[in-house]
Design an enzyme around this catalytic site. Structure first.
Site, PDB file in Angstrom:
ATOM      1  CB  SER A  10      48.891  73.655  71.846  1.00  0.00           C
ATOM      2  OG  SER A  10      48.034  72.548  72.069  1.00  0.00           O
ATOM      3  CG  HIS A  23      45.332  75.986  63.409  1.00  0.00           C
ATOM      4  ND1 HIS A  23      44.899  76.076  64.702  1.00  0.00           N
ATOM      5  CD2 HIS A  23      45.577  74.679  63.177  1.00  0.00           C
ATOM      6  CE1 HIS A  23      44.873  74.870  65.243  1.00  0.00           C
ATOM      7  NE2 HIS A  23      45.283  74.003  64.343  1.00  0.00           N
ATOM      8  NE  ARG A  60      44.753  67.526  73.424  1.00  0.00           N
ATOM      9  CZ  ARG A  60      45.001  66.847  72.287  1.00  0.00           C
ATOM     10  NH1 ARG A  60      46.057  67.133  71.565  1.00  0.00           N
ATOM     11  NH2 ARG A  60      44.175  65.898  71.886  1.00  0.00           N
TER      12      ARG A  60
END
Ligand code: PAF
Length: 282
Positions: A184, A35, A186
């Site tokens: 990720s 990000h 996750r």
């Protein structure tokens, strides 16, 4: 300084005070360095960087991880500050969906029913609906999406074009760990053993890219990718491994293409993809 706003009203007021171009990075929080790369890309292109943080219930299936999805606003704000974001919009569910879940949703069309859409019915209806709402609320000039979610990026681009949304959708290359694992939110669900197994995805992509670079045809490229996936640490269960054209139309035979993979590692579903160039057919 990074300003945090929680309501549409506060957002509208803060946006009205911005002069120059606005770049938006839409997220569900749990920010990682992938990000931060998106934020830096936005920083380079836009005068102001706006980040949205919202765990969108519409894009989670009934048996998916909506409840346990990491919510880490304090550290997310730190990351936004570090990356020089001007504004963070972090609405709650009622602020985003004041009348309850929207009855009308964006239909992603046939592409939304393939690949991720096959395993996650309704997923892209939920994604595109919230992305369109966030486009309306933030009115950005530029919007930055990671290539890791390549089908999402492709559909958002299509939606902007098809619905005449006046925004440039910018794809940003995937950020990887040194051993190849794509970043990720996750990944934090993975045990040490599962993390090892998760390397099967990037290994498959690497093998496919290498095979294409050696001039092998589409069938052989896919076979090499499958072989590499299968020879990784046990524990990754393949969902799909496919070769498409760069717009996700099926079956390229030559030229630029995309290799996409999805797999279950324990209870966690991971996806990854890579650009590939197939040799011309002789
Ligand atoms: O990629 C994501 O994090 C989400 O799908 C998005 C684009 C923020 C929409 O909820």
């Amino acid at each position: 300084m990074t300003e945090l706003v929680r309501t549409r009203e506060e957002l509208a007021k803060a946006c009205a005070a911005l002069t120059g171009t606005v770049g938006v990075v839409m997220t569900m929080g749990a920010l990682h360095s992938g990000h931060e790369t998106l934020l830096r890309a936005a920083r380079e292109r836009a005068d102001h960087v706006l980040v949205t943080i919202f765990v969108n219930p519409l894009q989670f299936g009934p048996n998916e991880d909506f409840d346990r999805y990491p919510r880490t606003l304090a550290t997310d704000l730190e990351a936004c500050r570090r990356a020089g974001a001007d504004l963070v919009f972090a609405p709650d569910r009622e602020e985003m969906y004041p009348d309850g879940e929207p009855r009308v949703r964006v239909n992603p069309g046939l592409l939304g029913e393939d690949l991720e859409g096959l395993s996650r019915p309704g997923f892209f209806h939920g994604v595109l609906t919230v992305v369109l709402k966030l486009f309306q609320l933030t009115r950005p000039d530029l919007a930055f999406f990671g290539e890791k979610d390549y089908q999402q990026l492709t559909l958002v681009r299509r939606m902007a074009r098809d619905f005449d949304v006046p925004v440039e959708v910018v794809g940003v290359p995937t950020v990887r760990e040194p051993d190849g694992l794509a970043l990720s939110s996750r990944n934090r669900y993975l045990s040490a053993q599962e993390r090892e197994a998760a390397l099967s995805l990037s290994a498959a992509l690497r093998a496919g890219v290498d095979a294409a670079d050696r001039g092998l045809d589409a069938g052989a490229v896919l076979a090499e990718a499958h072989r590499a996936f299968g020879s990784g640490a046990a524990g990754a269960r393949l969902d799909y491994l496919v070769l498409t054209d760069p717009d996700l139309e099926p079956g390229p035979v030559a030229g630029p293409a995309r290799l996409l993979v999805a797999a279950w590692v324990g209870a966690t579903r991971l996806i990854d993809n890579a650009a590939i160039r197939l040799a011309p057919r002789s």
